[in-house]
Design an enzyme around this catalytic site. Structure first.
Site, short mmCIF file in Angstrom:
data_model
loop_
_atom_site.label_atom_id
_atom_site.label_comp_id
_atom_site.label_asym_id
_atom_site.label_seq_id
_atom_site.Cartn_x
_atom_site.Cartn_y
_atom_site.Cartn_z
N HIS A 97 14.49 14.53 7.34
CA HIS A 97 14.18 14.59 8.78
C HIS A 97 14.77 15.89 9.35
O HIS A 97 15.96 15.96 9.66
CB HIS A 97 14.78 13.39 9.50
CG HIS A 97 14.12 12.09 9.16
ND1 HIS A 97 12.85 11.77 9.58
CD2 HIS A 97 14.57 11.02 8.44
CE1 HIS A 97 12.54 10.56 9.13
NE2 HIS A 97 13.56 10.09 8.45
N HIS A 107 8.50 13.05 2.60
CA HIS A 107 8.94 11.96 1.73
C HIS A 107 8.45 12.26 0.31
O HIS A 107 7.36 12.80 0.11
CB HIS A 107 8.35 10.63 2.20
CG HIS A 107 8.27 9.58 1.13
ND1 HIS A 107 7.12 9.36 0.41
CD2 HIS A 107 9.19 8.70 0.67
CE1 HIS A 107 7.33 8.38 -0.46
NE2 HIS A 107 8.57 7.97 -0.32
N ASN A 109 8.88 10.50 -3.91
CA ASN A 109 9.39 9.40 -4.71
C ASN A 109 8.80 9.49 -6.11
O ASN A 109 7.60 9.75 -6.26
CB ASN A 109 9.01 8.06 -4.06
CG ASN A 109 9.36 6.87 -4.92
OD1 ASN A 109 8.51 6.34 -5.63
ND2 ASN A 109 10.59 6.45 -4.86
N ARG A 111 9.27 7.20 -9.90
CA ARG A 111 9.93 5.99 -10.39
C ARG A 111 9.31 5.52 -11.71
O ARG A 111 8.17 5.84 -12.04
CB ARG A 111 9.82 4.88 -9.34
CG ARG A 111 8.39 4.56 -8.97
CD ARG A 111 8.31 3.66 -7.74
NE ARG A 111 6.93 3.41 -7.35
CZ ARG A 111 6.20 4.21 -6.58
NH1 ARG A 111 6.73 5.32 -6.10
NH2 ARG A 111 4.95 3.92 -6.28
N HIS A 176 -2.72 -0.61 12.15
CA HIS A 176 -2.64 -1.02 13.55
C HIS A 176 -2.71 0.16 14.51
O HIS A 176 -2.86 -0.04 15.73
CB HIS A 176 -1.35 -1.82 13.79
CG HIS A 176 -0.09 -1.06 13.53
ND1 HIS A 176 0.34 -0.73 12.26
CD2 HIS A 176 0.84 -0.55 14.38
CE1 HIS A 176 1.48 -0.06 12.35
NE2 HIS A 176 1.80 0.06 13.61
N GLY A 259 17.17 -7.67 -3.59
CA GLY A 259 18.59 -7.71 -3.30
C GLY A 259 19.27 -6.37 -3.45
O GLY A 259 20.46 -6.29 -3.78
#
Length: 300
Positions: A97, A107, A109, A111, A176, A259
Site C-alpha cells: 500500500h 498484490h 501470491n 503457493r 456487488h 486456523g
C-alpha cells in the site's frame, strides 16, 4: 512433507527475502519487522511488515507453511472427494500500500499445495499471480505491467498469458460493484498440468517477475505531486480492497478456516481507509476516469 514440498518451501523463503530487500531499497527509509509464528495445529510462518516508510505506508510480505489432518472447506470446494483429508500448504503472499495515490496498490501470491486422503490418489498443485490496483491510472504503467506478465508466460505457450489474464480479470471482480478490483495481471490455480518441474518453473518465473513488473512503476510515480483530494480518493478506493478480501478472496477464507494466524492473514488490509455513502466522482474528473479501467481490456 514430500520432497516436492521441500523444494517449494526453499524457493518461497528465498523469494520472501528477495522481495523484502527490493522493497526496502525502493522505500529508502523504513525496514521490515518480522514476526515468526507457529500454528498450534501444525506449521507456521514469517510475517514481515514495513510501516510508515517514505514510499510505502504499509507493505506486508508473508511466508507460511501450514499442515494438518483436516482440509478446510475452501480447499475442498472444487475437490469434494478430498474432504476430511490431510494437507500441506506453503506460499508467499504480499500486498503493498503506497503512500502516494499515483502509485498503484499491488498484490502478488505464489503457493504450493498437497492433499491426501486414504482411498484417494494424493494430489498437488501450484497457484498464484499478481495484479495491479491503480487509483490514478497511467496507460504506460498498465501496458508495462501486462508486458512483463506476457513475457513471464511466453516460454510456456502462446495461450498461457491470455488464459491467466482472463482468469485474473474474472477472479478479482467485485460482483456487488460490477467492477474489477484493478487492471488485472495474472491469476492461476490448481496447476499440475505438465508435471511438477514445469509447474514449479512457471511459478518461480511468476514470483520473480513481480519485481520486474512493479518496481519501474513505483520509480516513475513516487515523486508525483498530490494533495488532500487525491489522498481522500485513494482512501475511499482502498475500501474496495477491503470488500474483496473479506467477501471473495479464497486465500483469506482458507487462512481463517484452517486456523491460521489472523494478523498475518489480514495484513493485506490497508492501514487507513474510508467509506463514503453513495459516493460519485465529479463528471469528467481524474477520479471519474478510473471507472474506464475497471473492466477487462486487452493491454498488450
Amino acid at each position: 512433507m514430500s520432497q516436492q514440498a521441500d523444494q517449494a518451501e526453499t524457493f518461497l523463503r528465498e523469494l520472501q527475502d528477495r522481495i523484502c530487500g527490493a522493497i526496502e531499497q525502493l522505500d529508502g527509509q523504513a525496514r521490515f519487522e518480522e514476526d515468526a509464528w507457529t500454528r498450534p495445529a501444525g506449521g507456521g510462518g514469517r510475517t514481515r511488515v514495513l510501516r510508515d516508510g517514505a514510499v510505502f505506508e504499509q507493505a506486508g510480505v508473508n511466508f507460511s507453511r501450514v499442515y494438518g489432518h483436516q482440509l478446510p472447506p475452501s480447499a475442498t470446494a472444487h475437490r469434494p472427494d478430498l474432504a476430511g483429508g490431510s494437507f500441506v500448504a506453503t506460499g508467499v503472499s504480499l500486498v503493498l500500500h503506497p503512500r502516494n495515490p499515483h502509485i498503484p496498490t499491488t498484490h502478488a501470491n505464489v503457493r504450493y499445495f498437497e492433499a491426501s486422503k486414504e482411498g484417494v490418489d494424493p494430489v498437488w498443485w501450484f497457484g498464484g499471480g499478481f495484479d495491479l490496483t491503480p487509483f490514478y491510472p497511467h496507460d504506460e504503467d498498465v501496458v508495462h505491467w501486462h508486458t512483463v506478465a506476457r513475457k513471464v508466460c511466453e516460454p510456456y505457450g502462446a495461450d498461457v498469458y491470455p488464459r491467466y489474464k482472463k482468469w485474473c480479470d474474472e477472479y478479482f471482480y467485485l460482483k456487488h460493484r460490477s467492477e474489477t478490483r484493478g487492471v488485472g495481471g495474472l491469476f492461476y490455480d490448481d496447476l499440475n498440468e505438465g508435471g511438477f518441474e514445469r509447474c514449479f518453473a512457471f511459478t518461480r518465473d511468476v514470483g520473480q517477475g513481480f519485481l520486474d513488473a512493479y518496481v519501474p512503476i513505483v520509480e516513475r510515480r513516487k515523486d508525483a505531486p498530490y494533495g488532500e483530494r487525491e489522498r481522500e480518493f485513494q482512501l475511499y478506493r482502498r475500501g474496495r480492497y477491503v470488500e474483496f478480501n473479506l467477501v471473495y478472496d479464497r486465500g483469506t477464507l482458507f487462512g481463517l478456516q484452517s486456523g491460521g494466524r489472523t494478523e498475518s492473514i489480514l495484513m493485506s488490509l490497508p492501514p487507513r481507509v474510508r467509506f463514503e455513502y453513495a459516493y460519485q466522482p465529479e463528471p469528467d474528473s481524474a477520479e471519474a476516469r478510473l471507472a474506464d479501467y475497471l473492466k477487462p481490456r486487452d493491454w498488450v
